[in-house]
Design an enzyme around this catalytic site. Structure first.
Site, PDB file in Angstrom:
ATOM      1  CD  GLU A  11      -3.985   4.696   0.636  1.00 56.83           C
ATOM      2  OE1 GLU A  11      -2.952   3.459   0.855  1.00 56.83           O
ATOM      3  OE2 GLU A  11      -5.354   4.245   0.608  1.00 56.83           O
TER       4      GLU A  11
ATOM      5  NE  ARG B 173      -5.972  -4.239 -20.451  1.00 57.08           N
ATOM      6  CZ  ARG B 173      -6.979  -3.556 -20.871  1.00 57.08           C
ATOM      7  NH1 ARG B 173      -8.045  -3.021 -21.151  1.00 57.08           N
ATOM      8  NH2 ARG B 173      -7.248  -4.471 -22.467  1.00 57.08           N
TER       9      ARG B 173
ATOM     10  CE1 TYR C 229      -4.307   0.066  -0.749  1.00 60.87           C
ATOM     11  CE2 TYR C 229      -4.610  -1.722   0.708  1.00 60.87           C
ATOM     12  CZ  TYR C 229      -4.822  -0.387   0.170  1.00 60.87           C
ATOM     13  OH  TYR C 229      -6.096  -1.147   0.047  1.00 60.87           O
TER      14      TYR C 229
ATOM     15  CG  ASP D  16      -7.461  10.674 -23.829  1.00 59.12           C
ATOM     16  OD1 ASP D  16      -6.831   9.792 -24.458  1.00 59.12           O
ATOM     17  OD2 ASP D  16      -8.971   9.968 -23.615  1.00 59.12           O
TER      18      ASP D  16
ATOM     19  CE  LYS E  35      -7.800   2.521 -25.919  1.00 56.95           C
ATOM     20  NZ  LYS E  35      -7.192   2.972 -24.355  1.00 56.95           N
TER      21      LYS E  35
ATOM     22  CB  THR F 193      -5.070   4.102 -21.701  1.00 51.81           C
ATOM     23  OG1 THR F 193      -4.828   3.779 -23.166  1.00 51.81           O
ATOM     24  CG2 THR F 193      -5.847   4.312 -21.146  1.00 51.81           C
TER      25      THR F 193
END
Ligand code: DSN
Length: 413
Positions: free
Chosen positions: A55, A234, A53, A199, A228, A225
């Protein structure tokens, strides 16, 4: 990857993955938003970094034990900044939609006017579509393509922007086969005082290869992203340009706050490691050849399809994708998708500009060359692929021909 432990501990999951491996190996993957990631990226993705974790951001975490997590995230940030030539990047976005959401949160307020490309013309859900957060919480207006040319009519975009005065303009698309003129969008955004976000999820691999113009000198924020044409895991990158920081020197901080704690909790550091690996690859000269080959392949594919009597949206392509309008063939997009799937050719049904059919059963299909190019297929193979598509849609079973072609171009995993 040998999946030794998985095979022993969970045969059911192992066997499903094995079936998918075989399906993938024997099919022509032509959905233009998909690709085949490298074994190195997959190894990083399956690493122990999954367990932590973290954060917060490097050196400012809410959990202890993050010294190496900081190293990986800082390395990923540096590689992204160097590759795209930007002063600021956030690498924590889980994927494209949350990345775009963070840009809205950092640049506009709920209820403000935003402008994006409409879905029928090739835009994305998060560019203002009414059923999406971007259309529900923001007052969205749209530009589209010209009915005859299927190209973005920049004068029309200007007209709409001047009338509507949006505070944020989004450019970039999921089904637009032509070059996007970011400079023209920037002129329009500057005239109306709007933030401009590009984008480039579909084309980021082409941008870093020099196969498509870069938006970096013109826009304020860039999202992409990473799975692609960039061929990574991802995930997503949100980049602020020099122009964006000049407009608001706190824009980077605002993006960070929008991602965490605004939208997300713990970042997926195993994904961030995978993104770092793909960015290293994308900086190598071979990747530039790869990006250029995607476009060369797509151009040949489009010419061959036209010669075989297919109508292509905008009459061709400048990038990695093609949208075929099937109305002259008397077959719907859904039927074409399933007929091709039976022959191991994977495409997706897609609306065409000014489509009168429903989005669930639209008049076209969308296909592209990123994954075939990853398999090392070149122009000669594109001629074969075009003829296999045509034969399949005429009712011939071409599955055996497809699988023999796939066997000649093995996948790297
Ligand atoms: N789902 C992606 C695509 O297929 O283009 C866009 O998010």
């Amino acid at each position: 990857m040998n999946y030794k432990n998985l095979k022993e501990e969970d045969k059911q999951v192992y066997e499903i993955i094995e079936k998918e491996k075989i399906r993938r190996y024997n099919t022509l993957e032509m959905i233009p938003s998909e690709n085949h990631t490298s074994p190195a990226v997959l190894e990083a993705l399956s690493s122990i970094l999954n367990d932590k974790y973290a954060e917060g951001y490097p050196k400012k975490r809410y959990y202890g034990g993050n010294e190496h997590i900081d190293e990986i995230e800082e390395l990923c940030q540096k590689r992204a900044r160097d590759l795209f030539g930007v002063p600021y990047v956030n690498v924590q976005g889980y994927s494209g939609s949350p990345a775009n959401h963070a840009v809205y949160m950092a640049t506009v307020n709920p209820g403000d006017k935003v402008m994006g490309m409409d879905l029928m013309s090739g835009g994305h859900l998060t560019h203002g579509w009414k059923v999406n957060f971007s259309g529900k919480y923001y007052d969205s207006v749209f530009y589209g393509v010209d009915e005859d040319t299927h190209l973005i009519d920049y004068e029309k975009v200007r007209e709409i922007a001047q009338r509507e005065k949006p505070k944020l303009i989004l450019c970039g698309a999921t089904a637009y086969p032509r070059v996007i003129d970011f400079k023209k969008f920037a002129e329009i955004a500057d005239e109306v005082g709007a933030y401009l976000c590009a984008d480039i999820s579909h084309i980021s691999g082409l941008v870093v290869s020099g196969a498509h113009l870069s938006p970096i000198p013109y826009v304020d924020v860039v999202t992409t992203t990473t799975h692609k044409t960039l061929r990574g895991p991802r995930g997503a990158l949100i980049m602020v340009t020099d122009k964006g920081l000049k407009k608001d020197k706190k824009l980077g901080e605002k993006i960070n706050k929008a991602v965490f704690p605004g939208l997300q909790g713990g970042p997926h550091e195993h994904t961030i490691a995978g993104i770092a690996v793909c960015l290293k690859k994308a900086a190598e000269p071979q990747f530039s050849d790869y990006g250029k080959q995607i476009v060369k392949n797509c151009k040949v594919l489009s010419e061959e399809l036209i010669a075989l009597g297919f109508n292509l949206v905008s009459g061709g392509t400048d990038n990695h994708l093609i949208v075929v309008d099937l109305r002259n063939k008397g077959i719907s997009g859904s039927n074409a998708q399933s007929i091709l799937e039976k022959s191991n050719i994977i495409v997706n049904k897609n609306t065409v500009p000014f489509d009168t059919a429903s989005p669930f059963n639209p008049s076209g299909i969308r296909l592209g060359t990123p994954a075939l190019t990853t398999r090392n297929m070149k122009e000669e193979e594109m001629k074969i692929v075009a003829s296999l598509i045509s034969l399949a849609l005429e009712g011939e079973d071409v599955k055996n021909k497809v699988t023999s072609l796939c066997e000649k171009f093995p996948l790297w995993n």
